[in-house]
Design a protein around this motif. Structure first.
Motif, PDB file in Angstrom:
ATOM      1  N   MET A  25       0.839  -1.201   0.000  1.00 49.03           N
ATOM      2  CA  MET A  25       0.000   0.000   0.000  1.00 49.03           C
ATOM      3  C   MET A  25       0.871   1.247   0.000  1.00 49.03           C
ATOM      4  SD  MET A  25      -2.980   1.059   2.693  1.00 49.03           S
ATOM      5  CE  MET A  25      -3.978   2.512   2.418  1.00 49.03           C
ATOM      6  N   ASN A  26       0.577   2.204  -0.853  1.00 43.01           N
ATOM      7  CA  ASN A  26       1.353   3.424  -0.933  1.00 43.01           C
ATOM      8  C   ASN A  26       1.200   4.239   0.343  1.00 43.01           C
ATOM      9  OD1 ASN A  26       1.620   2.442  -3.479  1.00 43.01           O
ATOM     10  ND2 ASN A  26       0.621   4.148  -4.503  1.00 43.01           N
ATOM     11  N   ARG A  27       2.299   4.833   0.789  1.00 40.75           N
ATOM     12  CA  ARG A  27       2.278   5.657   1.983  1.00 40.75           C
ATOM     13  C   ARG A  27       2.655   7.098   1.644  1.00 40.75           C
ATOM     14  NH1 ARG A  27       6.551   2.602   5.686  1.00 40.75           N
ATOM     15  NH2 ARG A  27       7.641   2.722   3.683  1.00 40.75           N
ATOM     16  N   THR A  28       2.171   8.012   2.468  1.00 37.56           N
ATOM     17  CA  THR A  28       2.630   9.391   2.410  1.00 37.56           C
ATOM     18  C   THR A  28       3.447   9.599   3.668  1.00 37.56           C
ATOM     19  OG1 THR A  28       0.685  10.146   1.182  1.00 37.56           O
ATOM     20  CG2 THR A  28       1.962  11.816   2.364  1.00 37.56           C
ATOM     21  N   LEU A  29       4.724   9.897   3.486  1.00 35.85           N
ATOM     22  CA  LEU A  29       5.662  10.006   4.596  1.00 35.85           C
ATOM     23  C   LEU A  29       6.219  11.423   4.671  1.00 35.85           C
ATOM     24  CD1 LEU A  29       7.644   6.707   3.873  1.00 35.85           C
ATOM     25  CD2 LEU A  29       5.647   6.986   5.353  1.00 35.85           C
ATOM     26  N   VAL A  30       6.263  11.981   5.873  1.00 34.72           N
ATOM     27  CA  VAL A  30       6.781  13.329   6.056  1.00 34.72           C
ATOM     28  C   VAL A  30       8.068  13.246   6.873  1.00 34.72           C
ATOM     29  CG1 VAL A  30       5.262  13.718   8.055  1.00 34.72           C
ATOM     30  CG2 VAL A  30       6.271  15.669   6.847  1.00 34.72           C
ATOM     31  N   ILE A  31       9.083  14.000   6.432  1.00 37.04           N
ATOM     32  CA  ILE A  31      10.424  13.914   7.019  1.00 37.04           C
ATOM     33  C   ILE A  31      10.834  15.266   7.570  1.00 37.04           C
ATOM     34  CG2 ILE A  31      12.871  13.425   6.555  1.00 37.04           C
ATOM     35  CD1 ILE A  31      10.331  12.027   4.163  1.00 37.04           C
ATOM     36  N   GLY A  32      11.395  15.254   8.768  1.00 33.48           N
ATOM     37  CA  GLY A  32      11.797  16.485   9.439  1.00 33.48           C
ATOM     38  C   GLY A  32      13.107  17.070   8.939  1.00 33.48           C
ATOM     39  N   ASP A  33      13.595  18.087   9.637  1.00 34.21           N
ATOM     40  CA  ASP A  33      14.774  18.863   9.252  1.00 34.21           C
ATOM     41  C   ASP A  33      16.027  17.982   9.255  1.00 34.21           C
ATOM     42  OD1 ASP A  33      12.609  20.357  10.300  1.00 34.21           O
ATOM     43  OD2 ASP A  33      13.885  22.111  10.527  1.00 34.21           O
ATOM     44  N   ILE A  34      16.760  17.971   8.132  1.00 36.06           N
ATOM     45  CA  ILE A  34      17.906  17.079   7.934  1.00 36.06           C
ATOM     46  C   ILE A  34      19.228  17.739   8.327  1.00 36.06           C
ATOM     47  CG2 ILE A  34      19.169  15.698   6.232  1.00 36.06           C
ATOM     48  CD1 ILE A  34      16.494  15.632   4.612  1.00 36.06           C
ATOM     49  N   HIS A  35      19.403  18.974   7.968  1.00 36.74           N
ATOM     50  CA  HIS A  35      20.596  19.760   8.320  1.00 36.74           C
ATOM     51  C   HIS A  35      21.914  19.059   7.973  1.00 36.74           C
ATOM     52  CE1 HIS A  35      18.779  23.280  10.095  1.00 36.74           C
ATOM     53  NE2 HIS A  35      17.945  22.515  10.780  1.00 36.74           N
ATOM     54  N   GLY A  36      22.008  18.580   6.755  1.00 35.52           N
ATOM     55  CA  GLY A  36      23.275  18.019   6.285  1.00 35.52           C
ATOM     56  C   GLY A  36      23.573  16.617   6.756  1.00 35.52           C
ATOM     57  N   GLY A  37      22.648  15.979   7.458  1.00 30.12           N
ATOM     58  CA  GLY A  37      22.886  14.643   7.998  1.00 30.12           C
ATOM     59  C   GLY A  37      22.518  13.539   7.023  1.00 30.12           C
ATOM     60  N   LEU A  38      23.243  13.422   5.941  1.00 26.41           N
ATOM     61  CA  LEU A  38      22.913  12.432   4.913  1.00 26.41           C
ATOM     62  C   LEU A  38      22.940  11.013   5.465  1.00 26.41           C
ATOM     63  CD1 LEU A  38      22.293  11.642   2.003  1.00 26.41           C
ATOM     64  CD2 LEU A  38      24.753  11.714   1.520  1.00 26.41           C
ATOM     65  N   LYS A  39      23.909  10.705   6.306  1.00 26.43           N
ATOM     66  CA  LYS A  39      23.993   9.350   6.872  1.00 26.43           C
ATOM     67  C   LYS A  39      22.722   9.009   7.646  1.00 26.43           C
ATOM     68  CE  LYS A  39      29.039   9.541   7.294  1.00 26.43           C
ATOM     69  NZ  LYS A  39      30.190   9.549   8.255  1.00 26.43           N
ATOM     70  N   ALA A  40      22.198   9.992   8.352  1.00 20.75           N
ATOM     71  CA  ALA A  40      20.961   9.775   9.105  1.00 20.75           C
ATOM     72  C   ALA A  40      19.774   9.592   8.174  1.00 20.75           C
ATOM     73  CB  ALA A  40      20.717  10.951  10.046  1.00 20.75           C
ATOM     74  N   LEU A  41      19.737  10.359   7.086  1.00 24.34           N
ATOM     75  CA  LEU A  41      18.643  10.252   6.121  1.00 24.34           C
ATOM     76  C   LEU A  41      18.621   8.877   5.468  1.00 24.34           C
ATOM     77  CD1 LEU A  41      16.327  11.428   4.468  1.00 24.34           C
ATOM     78  CD2 LEU A  41      18.027  12.381   2.890  1.00 24.34           C
ATOM     79  N   VAL A  42      19.769   8.407   5.023  1.00 19.47           N
ATOM     80  CA  VAL A  42      19.847   7.085   4.398  1.00 19.47           C
ATOM     81  C   VAL A  42      19.421   6.015   5.393  1.00 19.47           C
ATOM     82  CG1 VAL A  42      21.418   5.371   3.418  1.00 19.47           C
ATOM     83  CG2 VAL A  42      21.626   7.772   2.744  1.00 19.47           C
ATOM     84  N   GLN A  43      19.892   6.119   6.622  1.00 18.98           N
ATOM     85  CA  GLN A  43      19.527   5.167   7.665  1.00 18.98           C
ATOM     86  C   GLN A  43      18.019   5.183   7.930  1.00 18.98           C
ATOM     87  OE1 GLN A  43      20.385   5.927  11.996  1.00 18.98           O
ATOM     88  NE2 GLN A  43      21.897   4.302  11.685  1.00 18.98           N
ATOM     89  N   LEU A  44      17.462   6.382   7.977  1.00 25.93           N
ATOM     90  CA  LEU A  44      16.033   6.553   8.249  1.00 25.93           C
ATOM     91  C   LEU A  44      15.176   5.930   7.153  1.00 25.93           C
ATOM     92  CD1 LEU A  44      13.847   7.873  10.041  1.00 25.93           C
ATOM     93  CD2 LEU A  44      14.093   9.929   8.643  1.00 25.93           C
TER      94      LEU A  44
END
Length: 242
Positions: free
Chosen positions: A1-20
């Motif tokens: 099922m398709n989801r709509t996902l909202v993501i908070g402030d990243i501030h240059g944390g690419l490693k955290a984004l990929v992990q998330l």
């Protein structure tokens, strides 16, 4: 099922984004709404933008404009420098772009220009980096600045008596315009929280990724939350915006 996902402030944390995104098991079928502030913080600010540009080729992505994005965009486009910006993460973005070519910077500049100030789903759910001030709603805002700088919407939501309901005398008109509002901008760690926090009908997804907190994602419909590790642990040699 398709989801709509909202993501908070990243501030240059690419490693955290990929992990998330891995922890949330994001697929190309998921719609992703990013609340802004992709840059200014950890050393991967420019790499975050490159990653998001590629991500948008496989997922439906909505990129909201944050105040740090606006400031970085002005520097990329016109060389504009702001002392407060430099002191609050701007220098990390300047450093992150040192190895980027002119062509890459132009591509990123176009990405910043194409960001939107707010996003609305079926007139019920509003997504905005910071807030809005016009009682008739974001479409009637006199200037775009509140969309990525305003803190009064969140401060107002925090002050509301939980017993007060939409339609009651004293319930803020701004909050009656939407069933749900999703924001970032002001870390919930300031009120002792470490996960996305709801006040009135406002969900704040900024869980302090720029400082000692985590990067967070929420399923807009189920309200299921996913988080990265504390971002500073992924960049142990750096200070972020601390």
């Amino acid at each position: 099922m398709n989801r709509t996902l909202v993501i908070g402030d990243i501030h240059g944390g690419l490693k955290a984004l990929v992990q998330l995104l891995e922890r949330a098991k994001v697929t190309p079928d998921d719609e992703l709404i990013f609340l802004g502030d992709y840059v200014d913080g950890w050393s991967d600010s420019a790499n975050v933008v490159s990653y998001l540009i590629e991500l948008a080729k496989q997922n439906t992505c909505i990129f909201l404009r944050g105040n740090h994005d606006d400031l970085t965009h002005k520097w990329l486009k016109d060389g504009e420098l702001n002392d407060q910006w430099l002191q609050h993460g701007g220098q990390t973005s300047i450093d992150a772009y040192r190895k980027f070519s002119k062509e890459e910077k132009e591509k990123h500049t176009a990405f910043f220009e194409e960001m939107v100030n707010y996003y609305i789903i079926k007139e019920e759910k509003l997504f905005v980096h910071a807030g809005f001030t016009n009682q008739k709603g974001p479409t009637q805002e006199y200037t775009p600045i509140p969309f990525y700088w305003d803190r009064t919407l969140w401060e107002m939501a925090l002050c509301i008596d939980p017993a007060l309901q939409p339609g009651d005398i004293g319930y803020p008109k701004r909050l009656e315009l939407f069933k749900e509002i999703f924001i970032g901008h002001t870390p919930v760690t300031r009120v002792g929280r470490d996960k996305p926090f709801k006040a009135a009908n406002v969900y704040n997804l900024d869980t302090g990724a720029a400082f000692k907190g985590k990067l967070s994602l929420m399923d807009v419909n189920s309200k299921e939350v996913y988080q990265s590790d504390e971002v500073w642990t992924l960049y142990p040699e750096e200070n972020g915006r601390n």
